[in-house]
Design a protein around this motif. Structure first.
Motif, PDB file in Angstrom:
ATOM      1  N   ARG A 174      31.999  30.811  44.106  1.00 12.75           N
ATOM      2  CA  ARG A 174      30.920  29.840  44.322  1.00 12.75           C
ATOM      3  C   ARG A 174      30.253  29.399  43.026  1.00 12.75           C
ATOM      4  NH1 ARG A 174      27.571  31.837  49.728  1.00 12.75           N
ATOM      5  NH2 ARG A 174      29.343  31.744  51.186  1.00 12.75           N
ATOM      6  N   GLU A 175      29.957  30.359  42.183  1.00 10.09           N
ATOM      7  CA  GLU A 175      29.186  30.061  40.972  1.00 10.09           C
ATOM      8  C   GLU A 175      30.051  29.591  39.804  1.00 10.09           C
ATOM      9  OE1 GLU A 175      25.994  29.984  41.007  1.00 10.09           O
ATOM     10  OE2 GLU A 175      25.699  30.906  42.975  1.00 10.09           O
ATOM     11  N   GLY A 176      31.351  29.854  39.850  1.00 12.03           N
ATOM     12  CA  GLY A 176      32.232  29.454  38.764  1.00 12.03           C
ATOM     13  C   GLY A 176      32.284  30.484  37.657  1.00 12.03           C
ATOM     14  N   ALA A 177      32.477  30.015  36.425  1.00 11.02           N
ATOM     15  CA  ALA A 177      32.579  30.898  35.264  1.00 11.02           C
ATOM     16  C   ALA A 177      31.189  31.249  34.752  1.00 11.02           C
ATOM     17  CB  ALA A 177      33.388  30.226  34.160  1.00 11.02           C
ATOM     18  N   MET A 178      30.995  32.530  34.455  1.00  9.60           N
ATOM     19  CA  MET A 178      29.685  33.005  33.990  1.00  9.60           C
ATOM     20  C   MET A 178      29.857  34.022  32.863  1.00  9.60           C
ATOM     21  SD  MET A 178      27.884  33.525  37.707  1.00  9.60           S
ATOM     22  CE  MET A 178      29.453  34.041  38.396  1.00  9.60           C
ATOM     23  N   ASP A 179      28.735  34.294  32.202  1.00  7.75           N
ATOM     24  CA  ASP A 179      28.757  35.304  31.151  1.00  7.75           C
ATOM     25  C   ASP A 179      27.502  36.148  31.248  1.00  7.75           C
ATOM     26  OD1 ASP A 179      29.630  36.706  28.857  1.00  7.75           O
ATOM     27  OD2 ASP A 179      30.446  34.861  28.009  1.00  7.75           O
ATOM     28  N   PHE A 180      27.498  37.265  30.512  1.00  8.19           N
ATOM     29  CA  PHE A 180      26.354  38.163  30.500  1.00  8.19           C
ATOM     30  C   PHE A 180      25.494  37.976  29.247  1.00  8.19           C
ATOM     31  CE2 PHE A 180      29.687  40.277  32.978  1.00  8.19           C
ATOM     32  CZ  PHE A 180      29.024  40.450  34.177  1.00  8.19           C
ATOM     33  N   ASN A 181      25.949  37.127  28.353  1.00  9.79           N
ATOM     34  CA  ASN A 181      25.250  36.902  27.088  1.00  9.79           C
ATOM     35  C   ASN A 181      24.805  35.445  27.032  1.00  9.79           C
ATOM     36  OD1 ASN A 181      25.167  35.977  24.182  1.00  9.79           O
ATOM     37  ND2 ASN A 181      25.443  38.166  23.824  1.00  9.79           N
ATOM     38  N   GLY A 232      35.368  37.727  41.240  1.00 15.74           N
ATOM     39  CA  GLY A 232      34.354  38.208  42.180  1.00 15.74           C
ATOM     40  C   GLY A 232      33.103  38.749  41.523  1.00 15.74           C
ATOM     41  N   ARG A 233      33.062  38.766  40.204  1.00 13.30           N
ATOM     42  CA  ARG A 233      31.862  39.222  39.494  1.00 13.30           C
ATOM     43  C   ARG A 233      30.902  38.057  39.290  1.00 13.30           C
ATOM     44  NH1 ARG A 233      33.416  42.453  34.160  1.00 13.30           N
ATOM     45  NH2 ARG A 233      31.293  43.189  34.372  1.00 13.30           N
ATOM     46  N   LYS A 234      29.638  38.383  39.109  1.00 18.05           N
ATOM     47  CA  LYS A 234      28.638  37.371  38.798  1.00 18.05           C
ATOM     48  C   LYS A 234      27.903  37.768  37.523  1.00 18.05           C
ATOM     49  CE  LYS A 234      27.786  35.616  43.455  1.00 18.05           C
ATOM     50  NZ  LYS A 234      26.774  35.317  44.496  1.00 18.05           N
ATOM     51  N   GLY A 235      27.790  36.828  36.609  1.00 19.42           N
ATOM     52  CA  GLY A 235      27.053  37.063  35.380  1.00 19.42           C
ATOM     53  C   GLY A 235      25.663  36.475  35.467  1.00 19.42           C
ATOM     54  N   SER A 236      24.889  36.648  34.401  1.00 20.18           N
ATOM     55  CA  SER A 236      23.518  36.157  34.377  1.00 20.18           C
ATOM     56  C   SER A 236      23.418  34.685  34.008  1.00 20.18           C
ATOM     57  CB  SER A 236      22.696  36.986  33.374  1.00 20.18           C
ATOM     58  OG  SER A 236      22.752  38.354  33.702  1.00 20.18           O
ATOM     59  N   PHE A 237      24.439  34.164  33.310  1.00 16.65           N
ATOM     60  CA  PHE A 237      24.338  32.814  32.762  1.00 16.65           C
ATOM     61  C   PHE A 237      25.585  32.004  33.113  1.00 16.65           C
ATOM     62  CE2 PHE A 237      22.223  35.884  29.981  1.00 16.65           C
ATOM     63  CZ  PHE A 237      20.905  35.440  30.116  1.00 16.65           C
ATOM     64  N   ARG A 238      25.382  30.819  33.652  1.00 17.62           N
ATOM     65  CA  ARG A 238      26.498  29.963  34.030  1.00 17.62           C
ATOM     66  C   ARG A 238      27.165  29.363  32.803  1.00 17.62           C
ATOM     67  NH1 ARG A 238      22.945  28.425  38.358  1.00 17.62           N
ATOM     68  NH2 ARG A 238      23.831  29.016  40.393  1.00 17.62           N
ATOM     69  N   LEU A 275      34.009  25.777  38.635  1.00 14.01           N
ATOM     70  CA  LEU A 275      35.465  25.888  38.659  1.00 14.01           C
ATOM     71  C   LEU A 275      36.131  24.535  38.470  1.00 14.01           C
ATOM     72  CD1 LEU A 275      36.036  28.449  41.574  1.00 14.01           C
ATOM     73  CD2 LEU A 275      35.998  28.892  39.114  1.00 14.01           C
ATOM     74  N   GLU A 276      35.487  23.465  38.939  1.00  8.72           N
ATOM     75  CA  GLU A 276      36.063  22.118  38.818  1.00  8.72           C
ATOM     76  C   GLU A 276      36.250  21.693  37.372  1.00  8.72           C
ATOM     77  OE1 GLU A 276      34.401  22.602  42.793  1.00  8.72           O
ATOM     78  OE2 GLU A 276      33.576  22.933  40.787  1.00  8.72           O
ATOM     79  N   ARG A 277      35.531  22.321  36.471  1.00 12.78           N
ATOM     80  CA  ARG A 277      35.646  21.945  35.048  1.00 12.78           C
ATOM     81  C   ARG A 277      36.754  22.719  34.341  1.00 12.78           C
ATOM     82  NH1 ARG A 277      36.750  20.061  31.177  1.00 12.78           N
ATOM     83  NH2 ARG A 277      35.525  19.201  29.459  1.00 12.78           N
ATOM     84  N   MET A 298      39.677  33.211  46.456  1.00  9.28           N
ATOM     85  CA  MET A 298      39.609  32.592  45.135  1.00  9.28           C
ATOM     86  C   MET A 298      40.739  31.589  44.942  1.00  9.28           C
ATOM     87  SD  MET A 298      37.990  32.427  42.190  1.00  9.28           S
ATOM     88  CE  MET A 298      37.052  33.920  41.863  1.00  9.28           C
ATOM     89  N   GLN A 299      41.931  31.902  45.423  1.00  8.87           N
ATOM     90  CA  GLN A 299      43.046  30.970  45.319  1.00  8.87           C
ATOM     91  C   GLN A 299      42.726  29.657  46.028  1.00  8.87           C
ATOM     92  OE1 GLN A 299      47.036  32.280  46.153  1.00  8.87           O
ATOM     93  NE2 GLN A 299      46.658  34.344  45.409  1.00  8.87           N
ATOM     94  N   LYS A 300      42.135  29.747  47.195  1.00 10.77           N
ATOM     95  CA  LYS A 300      41.790  28.548  47.962  1.00 10.77           C
ATOM     96  C   LYS A 300      40.772  27.690  47.221  1.00 10.77           C
ATOM     97  CE  LYS A 300      40.055  27.141  52.510  1.00 10.77           C
ATOM     98  NZ  LYS A 300      39.565  27.636  53.839  1.00 10.77           N
ATOM     99  N   VAL A 301      39.762  28.325  46.666  1.00 12.02           N
ATOM    100  CA  VAL A 301      38.721  27.591  45.950  1.00 12.02           C
ATOM    101  C   VAL A 301      39.270  26.977  44.670  1.00 12.02           C
ATOM    102  CG1 VAL A 301      36.488  27.799  44.803  1.00 12.02           C
ATOM    103  CG2 VAL A 301      36.885  29.015  46.942  1.00 12.02           C
TER     104      VAL A 301
END
Length: 251
Positions: free
Chosen positions: A179-186, A213-219, A223-225, A239-242
């Motif tokens: 849902r949230e796409g790519a994220m990072d912790f920094n 399936g992990r979520k970070g603090s910062f977007r 996924l579309e990008r 995840m494959q479907k999305v």
């Protein structure tokens, strides 16, 4: 005792005790220190434990550890990703490459490709590419310097990124959520990744399967990008479907 059985029991001990030492494990399993170190290395590559000098602990929740520790985690998967990713690029192309253990391994593979232009905020990556003597051009971005990751970050770095236009942004991330796409912790690294993606034709994200399936603090980006996701194992059905709906190619 077979190595796999011993490693499974070591993993159980780490879960119970949260931390173990090589000395204690060698006594418990009546084997050599070197054998225990090999066991811990195998468990660390699988992401089951986090090694430290003289022992191992439970992996950190959330935030990533120091760079040297991250290089050791899931190393085999990261090397496989690096080899697949490097094969995507050709002489004459311009690449942004951000800081990360997987992108550093990718740079080691890219050093075999001649005639690239590489723009990076990671001094390790810049050194790897520049020392290859392969007719590639390397630009190291300026800015505030982080000693552990050996990277530049902050407004100056982002401003310099905007002065380049790359064919690809080669990015590593800390988390990838359906849902949230790519994220990072920094925060700083997420900012750098976003700027590189904004100034590149296509985004190539390198992420081993432990990031799914992990979520970070910062977007970083939706996924579309992401035009291409390079990973070690196929993601799960959801995840494959999305990713298919986002038109992201998985390699």
């Amino acid at each position: 005792m077979r190595p796999r059985i011993r490693q499974a029991r070591i993993a159980e001990l780490v879960q119970k005790q949260r931390q173990v030492t090589v000395d204690d494990l060698a006594v418990r399993f009546d084997t050599s220190h070197e054998t225990i170190r090999r066991d811990l290395s195998a468990l660390a590559e699988a992401g089951t434990v986090q090694k430290f000098h003289g022992g191992a602990r439970l992996p950190r929740d959330g935030a990533e550890g120091p760079f040297r520790e991250r290089m050791a985690q899931n190393a085999a998967a990261k090397r496989a990703i690096a080899a697949k990713a490097a094969a995507l690029f050709s002489p004459g192309q311009t690449l942004f490459i951000d800081t990360g253990s997987t992108t550093l391994m990718c740079a080691q593979e890219l050093a075999k490709v001649s005639g690239l232009t590489v723009v990076t905020n990671a001094s390790r990556i810049a050194e790897t590419m520049a020392s290859a003597d392969n007719r590639s051009s390397v630009f190291l971005l300026g800015g505030r310097f982080d000693g552990d990751n050996r990277e530049t970050v902050g407004p100056t770095t982002i401003e310099q990124i905007a002065s380049f236009r790359a064919d690809y942004a080669v990015i590593t991330v800390g988390a990838l959520d359906s849902r949230e796409g790519a994220m990072d912790f920094n925060f700083d690294e997420a900012q750098i990744a976003r700027a590189m993606i904004d100034n590149a034709g296509e985004a190539v994200v390198l992420a081993d399967s432990t990031k799914f399936g992990r979520k970070g603090s910062f977007r970083v980006c939706p996924l579309e990008r992401i035009q291409t996701l390079v990973t070690d194992k196929p993601p799960g059905p959801e995840m494959q479907k999305v990713l298919a709906a986002a038109k992201t190619t998985v390699r």
